[in-house]
Design a protein around this motif. Structure first.
Motif, short mmCIF file in Angstrom:
data_model
loop_
_atom_site.label_atom_id
_atom_site.label_comp_id
_atom_site.label_asym_id
_atom_site.label_seq_id
_atom_site.Cartn_x
_atom_site.Cartn_y
_atom_site.Cartn_z
N THR A 157 54.26 47.38 32.38
CA THR A 157 54.56 46.52 33.23
C THR A 157 53.11 45.54 33.38
O THR A 157 52.10 46.11 33.78
CB THR A 157 54.86 46.83 34.57
N PHE A 158 53.36 44.10 33.23
CA PHE A 158 51.97 43.44 33.30
C PHE A 158 52.61 42.27 34.38
O PHE A 158 53.28 41.49 34.09
CB PHE A 158 51.59 42.83 32.01
N TRP A 159 51.70 42.03 35.44
CA TRP A 159 51.92 41.14 36.30
C TRP A 159 50.85 40.15 36.55
O TRP A 159 49.30 40.56 36.54
CB TRP A 159 52.15 41.92 37.66
N ALA A 160 50.75 38.94 36.97
CA ALA A 160 50.05 38.18 37.77
C ALA A 160 48.71 38.09 37.00
O ALA A 160 47.64 38.57 37.61
CB ALA A 160 49.85 38.77 39.08
N PRO A 161 48.61 37.44 35.92
CA PRO A 161 47.53 37.36 35.28
C PRO A 161 46.41 36.24 35.84
O PRO A 161 46.88 35.26 36.31
CB PRO A 161 47.66 36.95 33.96
N GLY B 96 32.48 30.68 26.93
CA GLY B 96 33.15 30.74 25.54
C GLY B 96 33.69 31.97 25.54
O GLY B 96 34.72 32.22 24.63
N THR B 97 33.75 33.05 26.43
CA THR B 97 34.58 34.23 26.32
C THR B 97 35.63 34.16 27.67
O THR B 97 35.21 33.84 28.63
CB THR B 97 33.56 35.43 26.84
N PHE B 98 36.76 34.55 27.42
CA PHE B 98 37.73 34.51 28.33
C PHE B 98 38.02 35.80 28.87
O PHE B 98 37.95 36.80 28.24
CB PHE B 98 39.30 33.99 27.71
N HIS B 99 37.89 35.74 30.16
CA HIS B 99 37.98 37.13 30.90
C HIS B 99 39.59 37.08 31.51
O HIS B 99 39.95 36.07 32.30
CB HIS B 99 37.12 37.46 31.93
N MET B 100 40.22 38.20 31.17
CA MET B 100 41.75 38.20 31.99
C MET B 100 41.69 39.48 32.80
O MET B 100 41.24 40.55 32.41
CB MET B 100 42.68 38.46 30.89
N TYR B 101 42.19 39.43 34.12
CA TYR B 101 42.45 40.44 34.91
C TYR B 101 43.90 40.52 35.30
O TYR B 101 44.37 39.34 35.94
CB TYR B 101 41.53 40.20 36.36
N VAL B 102 44.68 41.59 34.80
CA VAL B 102 46.09 41.55 34.99
C VAL B 102 46.37 42.75 35.78
O VAL B 102 45.83 43.70 35.67
CB VAL B 102 46.56 41.49 33.63
N SER B 103 47.55 42.55 36.77
CA SER B 103 47.91 43.75 37.58
C SER B 103 48.87 44.60 36.39
O SER B 103 49.69 44.08 35.72
CB SER B 103 48.77 43.28 38.52
N TYR B 104 48.36 45.64 36.46
CA TYR B 104 49.07 46.85 35.41
C TYR B 104 49.68 48.12 36.21
O TYR B 104 49.24 48.50 37.12
CB TYR B 104 48.20 47.38 34.37
N ILE B 105 50.98 48.27 35.75
CA ILE B 105 51.81 49.35 36.16
C ILE B 105 52.37 50.29 34.84
O ILE B 105 53.03 49.53 34.20
CB ILE B 105 52.95 49.11 37.14
#
Length: 329
Positions: free
Chosen positions: A89-93, A100-109
């Motif tokens: 499960t991936f939530w709420a990115p 130039g770098t994209f950082h993603m912080y995603v809620s993971y279950i």
């Protein structure tokens, strides 16, 4: 006399496959010269859900816009995020660009919890050069093992701050700081409200920093000139389940939102449950969700928006981040 601007489409966007677009975050894709919306792609068509299990097993959907966020095209889901076996499960990115770098912080279950028991929810960090291929850097050590809904901004004095929801601590907003976006130090509690809240979002607009949180009956707004001390500054997108507003699918409170500031304008992108009959979601139609947009303004020191009269956004490519003096309306 100038003609009136065209109204924003309503709903602004619906996922054409799962029909469960929620928790949107907007990021400009310079490689395509388009805006991307990345969102929780809830699987609303689950037939045998136990409790709220239909909320889980979600991937991250992607839509793009080449006309300033007025109209959107479904593009698919982000691939290559799994770091362990299973249907997870991936939530709420949250997606933040830096040099130039994209950082993603995603809620993971892990997996799909049955019923309402969630033993662990962590925020995981990924990076990408193109928003398509992602490298996993692991979970972030924060204030508990039940945290979701990250929001990142760059601090005027250097470094970065993350706001997030700590579900273990009464669904409060907490914060952490980082010098490099990889290693984080918890600062502590930022905001506690009766009944809790989620989806913190922080942005700079009209001379102040603003923090909005989803109280499930509207977005509570708070204002600050130093990112440390917050004072109440109104409620926007308020409403109860079933309340109907003027635009199609704009029903009930505006939920978990993202804000894009474009010069003197600020646009809030939120989601609704247009056919939700009550607290539960017993049918596919009651689970479906729609993305909407409204324009923000500041009146008498409070954040306001008119969700019934909304012109179509025409958001340009973002300018380089510039820090200015705060505390002036």
């Amino acid at each position: 006399m100038h003609p009136s601007p065209a109204p924003a489409p309503a709903p602004l966007y619906r996922d054409p496959l799962e029909d469960g677009a929620a928790d949107p975050v907007l990021i400009y894709n310079p490689h395509e010269q388009s805006w991307w919306m990345i969102y929780t792609n809830r699987p609303t068509t689950v037939r045998h859900a136990q409790g709220i299990s239909w909320l889980f097993g979600s991937k991250l959907g992607v839509a793009s816009s080449t006309d300033g966020c007025a109209t959107w095209r479904y593009r698919g889901t982000l691939e290559g995020l799994d770091f362990e076996w299973g249907h997870n499960t991936f939530w709420a990115p949250e997606v933040f660009e830096n040099n130039g770098t994209f950082h993603m912080y995603v809620s993971y279950i892990q997996g799909i919890p049955l019923g309402c028991a969630i033993e662990e929810t962590l925020i995981h960090h990924y990076t990408s050069e193109d928003l398509i291929s992602w490298q996993h850097h692991g979970p972030i050590a924060l204030s508990s093992n039940n945290v979701i809904d990250a929001c990142i901004i760059e601090l005027p004095q250097g470094g970065f701050r993350m706001w997030y929801k700590d579900q273990h601590r009464g669904s409060e907003t907490w914060a952490a700081d980082s010098e490099d976006l990889y290693t984080w130090t918890v600062r502590g509690r930022v905001l506690s409200t009766p009944g809790g809240h989620e989806g913190p979002n922080v942005f700079f607009f009209q001379g102040f920093y603003w923090l909005i949180v989803d109280s499930w009956s509207g977005q509570l707004a708070f204002r600050s000139d130093d990112l440390d001390n917050w004072e109440p500054a109104g409620t926007i997108l308020g409403g109860s389940i079933g309340d109907k507003h003027a635009r199609a699918d704009d029903e009930g409170p505006g939920l978990h939102a993202d804000v894009v500031v474009d010069g003197d304008d600020a646009w809030i992108f939120y989601f609704t449950h247009p056919e939700r009959p009550g607290q539960d979601h017993p049918t596919e139609s009651s689970r479906r969700s729609s993305i909407q947009v409204a324009r923000l303004a500041v009146e008498n020191g409070n954040l306001v928006c008119d969700r019934d009269q909304v012109p179509a956004p025409a958001i340009g490519a973002p300018s380089p981040r510039v820090f200015v003096q705060v505390g002036r309306v």
